[in-house]
Design an enzyme around this catalytic site. Structure first.
Site, PDB file in Angstrom:
ATOM      1  N   LYS A   1     -26.469  20.725  21.014  1.00 50.63           N
ATOM      2  CA  LYS A   1     -25.374  20.349  20.103  1.00 50.63           C
ATOM      3  C   LYS A   1     -24.008  20.734  20.680  1.00 50.63           C
ATOM      4  CE  LYS A   1     -27.983  19.983  15.863  1.00 50.63           C
ATOM      5  NZ  LYS A   1     -29.355  20.157  16.422  1.00 50.63           N
TER       6      LYS A   1
HETATM    7  C1  PLP Z   1     -30.425  19.261  16.329  1.00 46.89           C
HETATM    8  C2  PLP Z   1     -31.575  19.470  17.247  1.00 46.89           C
HETATM    9  C3  PLP Z   1     -32.555  18.468  17.458  1.00 46.89           C
HETATM   10  C4  PLP Z   1     -32.555  17.152  16.719  1.00 46.89           C
HETATM   11  O1  PLP Z   1     -31.519  16.288  17.118  1.00 46.89           O
HETATM   12  P1  PLP Z   1     -31.077  15.063  16.204  1.00 46.89           P
HETATM   13  O2  PLP Z   1     -29.845  14.554  16.822  1.00 46.89           O
HETATM   14  O3  PLP Z   1     -30.831  15.629  14.823  1.00 46.89           O
HETATM   15  O4  PLP Z   1     -32.192  14.075  16.185  1.00 46.89           O
HETATM   16  C5  PLP Z   1     -33.557  18.728  18.384  1.00 46.89           C
HETATM   17  N1  PLP Z   1     -33.638  19.916  19.028  1.00 46.89           N
HETATM   18  C6  PLP Z   1     -32.726  20.891  18.848  1.00 46.89           C
HETATM   19  C7  PLP Z   1     -32.886  22.170  19.586  1.00 46.89           C
HETATM   20  C8  PLP Z   1     -31.661  20.714  17.947  1.00 46.89           C
HETATM   21  O5  PLP Z   1     -30.763  21.714  17.774  1.00 46.89           O
END
Ligand code: PLP
Length: 468
Positions: free
Chosen positions: A113
């Site tokens: 993120k």
């Molecule tokens: C947020 C997240 C996801 C999922 O991603 P999306 O964009 O919501 O599909 C997968 N793995 C980790 C470690 C995350 O923080």
């Protein structure tokens, strides 16, 4: 480039105007009017660019109302080897011929993120400085989003972050990541309750329009278009790193929750990147896998959402999925509005037997589900076979990705977090603690800064008002 709503009720707007907003005024999501199209010559030009130059080229399509020199500066400040531990920003690790891991989690909070939110922090500050405005970001977190948002916004002019988290319910590592921040513009609020209580407070505050306007309340949730745009870049980066020529196709495996990450892959494919399949992996919360297998989209109630050992994928409905369906309908906003009217009333929709279900297949998304035992087993096997340690989310992606692997098509598995954030599962898989990256050796012992409050929206409002 102008942006419209998936539900058709927003006059077209430029990038800067949708950047700070959450949902469009009609409840839909912002989408570019058309996707940029990159032809063979365009791909050739992009191949060989470093991450920052690539990000600039891609982002220039989407944020064309920011002067090029300014955009360039923002990107140069964001994607540094210092912040991401590596000049490549998202390095590709090869496990064996045709099987790769794209490392997306070397940013400040060790989760993918960061790639979008670090850029968002600088974009927000830039736009707010221009308008002389300020913004109070209100969020709720159960793990990864909170730290990424706080590290992205710390010390930024004109921005304050109020982050709600369920007291004592996050891992000590994640708690420490957030609560150890001493920046005056970061305010941690530990709620005596569970994650849903936190989310209910955010909803209650956001529904109070007068308060929201008076105190300039905003969010950084995953429906923000700029987050999707920032994530498109690493699909290109990964593709170029895994191939020699632009005539080759690759497949990506994507550990999915809110459909944000894979939505970026979908857009990259629509722009002309030679992606064969996007392999969507869910955990036990399999709303999305169910849709791609059966044509039925049935969001769950929060009470039906399971707490799993890949917690960042524990979702009951996938906000960004609406963007994909908008494309599947041939951008028929009336149809999307009708489908989501049913979803918002707690219902489901079923595309089987409609022409739309045949169309879904044109987009190259295939899916599968992973569970705790498979997750742990995959972490152990990848560690044994290749000496590479992956986190539980990445393991879900690899497990499902390997099931869909095709001879002659390179597979790129997106690594969405570092193992250190989920040490319990790592110890279960390999019997030893995951290594700690530099700077995190003593994070749990640093002084912590937070306030504790009851699950009471009025108390949170009063706290926000007090800070001005
Ligand atoms: C947020 C997240 C996801 C999922 O991603 P999306 O964009 O919501 O599909 C997968 N793995 C980790 C470690 C995350 O923080």
């Amino acid at each position: 480039m102008r942006y419209i709503s998936t539900r058709g009720g927003m006059p077209p707007k430029r990038f800067s105007k949708i950047l700070l907003g959450g949902l469009a005024s009609d409840g839909g999501l912002a989408m570019p009017e058309t996707y940029p199209s990159i032809d063979a010559a365009g791909l050739e030009k992009l191949r060989g660019l470093g991450y920052r130059d690539l990000a600039f080229e891609i982002f220039s399509y989407f944020a064309d109302d920011i002067p090029a020199a300014d955009l360039h500066g923002i990107i140069e400040r964001t994607y540094t080897a210092g912040a991401f531990q590596n000049e490549e920003i998202t390095p590709l690790k090869t496990l064996e011929r045709g099987l790769h891991i794209l490392e997306l989690s070397n940013g400040p909070t060790l989760a993918f993120k960061d790639i979008a939110l670090q850029l968002l922090g600088n974009l927000f500050e830039y736009v707010l400085t221009k308008t002389g405005d300020h913004l109070n970001i209100l969020g709720a977190t159960s793990g990864d989003t909170g730290p990424s948002a706080e590290y992205a916004m710390r010390g930024k002019h004109g921005i304050r972050v109020f982050m709600l988290s369920p007291q004592g319910k996050m891992s000590p590592f994640q708690t420490a990541q957030m609560f150890s921040l001493q920046d005056p513009n970061i305010l941690n609020i530990a709620i005596r309750g569970v994650f849903d209580d936190c989310q209910d407070i955010v909803k209650a505050v956001s529904n109070d329009c007068a308060f929201k306007q008076r105190y300039r309340i905003g969010t950084v949730n995953s429906i923000n278009w700029a987050r999707i745009a920032a994530q498109i870049v690493y699909y290109f980066k990964g593709y170029f790193a895994a191939t020699r020529s632009n005539t080759e196709q690759v497949s990506f495996s994507v550990p999915s929750g809110n459909f944000g990450n894979i939505c970026a892959g979908h857009v990259a494919r629509m722009m002309g990147l030679p992606i064969r399949n996007l392999i969507l992996a869910t955990n036990e919360n399999d709303v999305l896998d169910e849709f791609f297998r059966t044509g039925r989209y049935r969001p769950r109630a929060t009470s039906e959402t399971m707490h799993t050992s890949s917690p960042s994928m524990d979702i009951s409905k996938a906000s960004n999925f609406e963007r994909f369906i908008f494309d599947v309908t041939g951008r028929d906003a009336a149809r999307v509005k009708e489908l989501w009217r049913v979803v918002e009333e707690g219902g489901a929709f079923d595309l089987v037997g409609t022409p739309l279900w045949e169309k879904v297949k044109d987009y190259g998304i295939v899916s599968g589900t992973s569970g705790h035992a498979a997750r742990i087993d995959t972490i152990r096997k990848i560690h044994e076979q290749y000496g590479v340690l992956i986190d539980p989310h990445t393991a879900d992606g690899l497990k499902v990705g390997l099931e869909h692997r095709e001879p002659g098509v390179p597979m790129i598995c997106l690594a969405t977090a570092l193992p250190v954030k989920f040490s319990e599962s790592i110890v279960e898989a390999i019997g030893q603690e995951p290594p700690r990256p530099a700077g995190y050796e003593n994070v749990e012992r640093m002084p912590q800064r937070y306030v504790v409050m009851n699950p009471d929206a009025d108390a949170v409002k009063a706290f926000i008002a007090e800070q001005g």
